[in-house]
Design an enzyme around this catalytic site. Structure first.
Site, PDB file in Angstrom:
ATOM      1  N   ASN A   1      14.115 -11.942  -9.794  1.00 45.92           N
ATOM      2  CA  ASN A   1      12.774 -11.490 -10.190  1.00 45.92           C
ATOM      3  C   ASN A   1      12.674 -10.023 -10.565  1.00 45.92           C
ATOM      4  OD1 ASN A   1      12.213 -14.106  -9.544  1.00 45.92           O
ATOM      5  ND2 ASN A   1      10.859 -13.643  -7.833  1.00 45.92           N
TER       6      ASN A   1
ATOM      7  N   ASP B   1      19.938 -19.516 -17.089  1.00 49.43           N
ATOM      8  CA  ASP B   1      19.715 -20.957 -16.994  1.00 49.43           C
ATOM      9  C   ASP B   1      18.433 -21.325 -17.736  1.00 49.43           C
ATOM     10  OD1 ASP B   1      18.474 -19.437 -14.752  1.00 49.43           O
ATOM     11  OD2 ASP B   1      17.631 -21.370 -14.202  1.00 49.43           O
TER      12      ASP B   1
ATOM     13  N   ASN C   1      11.533 -16.272 -14.341  1.00 50.08           N
ATOM     14  CA  ASN C   1      11.136 -14.985 -13.746  1.00 50.08           C
ATOM     15  C   ASN C   1      12.073 -13.844 -14.090  1.00 50.08           C
ATOM     16  OD1 ASN C   1       8.802 -16.010 -12.602  1.00 50.08           O
ATOM     17  ND2 ASN C   1       9.839 -16.613 -10.728  1.00 50.08           N
TER      18      ASN C   1
ATOM     19  N   HIS D   1      20.646 -21.621 -10.876  1.00 44.94           N
ATOM     20  CA  HIS D   1      20.039 -20.342 -11.249  1.00 44.94           C
ATOM     21  C   HIS D   1      21.097 -19.253 -11.455  1.00 44.94           C
ATOM     22  CE1 HIS D   1      16.040 -19.104 -12.032  1.00 44.94           C
ATOM     23  NE2 HIS D   1      15.764 -18.470 -10.916  1.00 44.94           N
TER      24      HIS D   1
END
Length: 186
Positions: free
Chosen positions: A66, A91, A112, A20
């Protein structure tokens, strides 16, 4: 001409080498190559350098994935850069490991960080560079997968792909989005 490169990721040592955080890794590579260091800025770690007469600002949001849109909106506003001169590096589970795909716009695809940027900007019309991390996880294990480190096999080629992503990011600012996509997207 000014460009904003935003690498998505999560702050903290527990996330540092995870899939991530590939956006952070690409910007870390660019900063090291250009001999600049990140400082703490509003909602992010930030640094800048010049390359081929273009001014690049690198931003790693500290808001966690997020809420990435907070950092994006702040730096676009402060630097007075239009969204089309920003590249978000992220990613992508839908691409095979190491596959790089630049696009002028697109859907969040369940990501997100991209969702929050889209919500904050009010549209999805901003360039992005998607870095394939593959999808080798069992049903319901997506979060565990993206928050886990790259495998030993992946680490063998990871540096090469990060270098190519950095090259594409600079190309975005020097020769433009269309020419970069034509040259690199295969």
């Amino acid at each position: 001409m000014k460009y904003l490169l935003v690498g998505l990721g999560n702050i903290g040592p527990e996330y540092a080498e995870t899939r991530h955080n590939i956006g952070f890794m690409v910007l870390d590579y660019l900063a090291k190559k250009n001999e600049v260091a990140f400082d703490t800025g509003r909602h992010s770690f930030v640094t800048e350098f010049k390359h081929k007469g273009k001014h690049f600002t690198l931003v790693k949001p500290t808001t966690y994935m997020n809420l990435s849109g907070k950092a994006v909106a702040h730096w676009l506003s402060v630097l007075k850069i239009p969204a089309e001169q920003m590249l978000v590096i992220t990613d992508d589970l839908a691409l095979p490991f190491g596959k790089l795909r630049m696009r002028a716009k697109g859907s969040a695809g369940g990501h997100n960080g991209l969702k929050h940027i889209e919500q904050t900007l009010g549209n999805n019309e901003y360039p992005r560079l998607r870095f394939g991390v593959d999808s080798q996880f069992s049903k319901g294990r997506q979060v565990d997968y993206v928050l886990s480190p790259f495998s030993e096999d992946e680490k063998i080629d990871l540096g090469t792909y990060i270098e190519k992503a950095a090259e594409m990011s600079l190309s975005f600012g020097t020769i433009g989005l269309e020419r970069t996509m034509n040259f690199f997207n295969k």
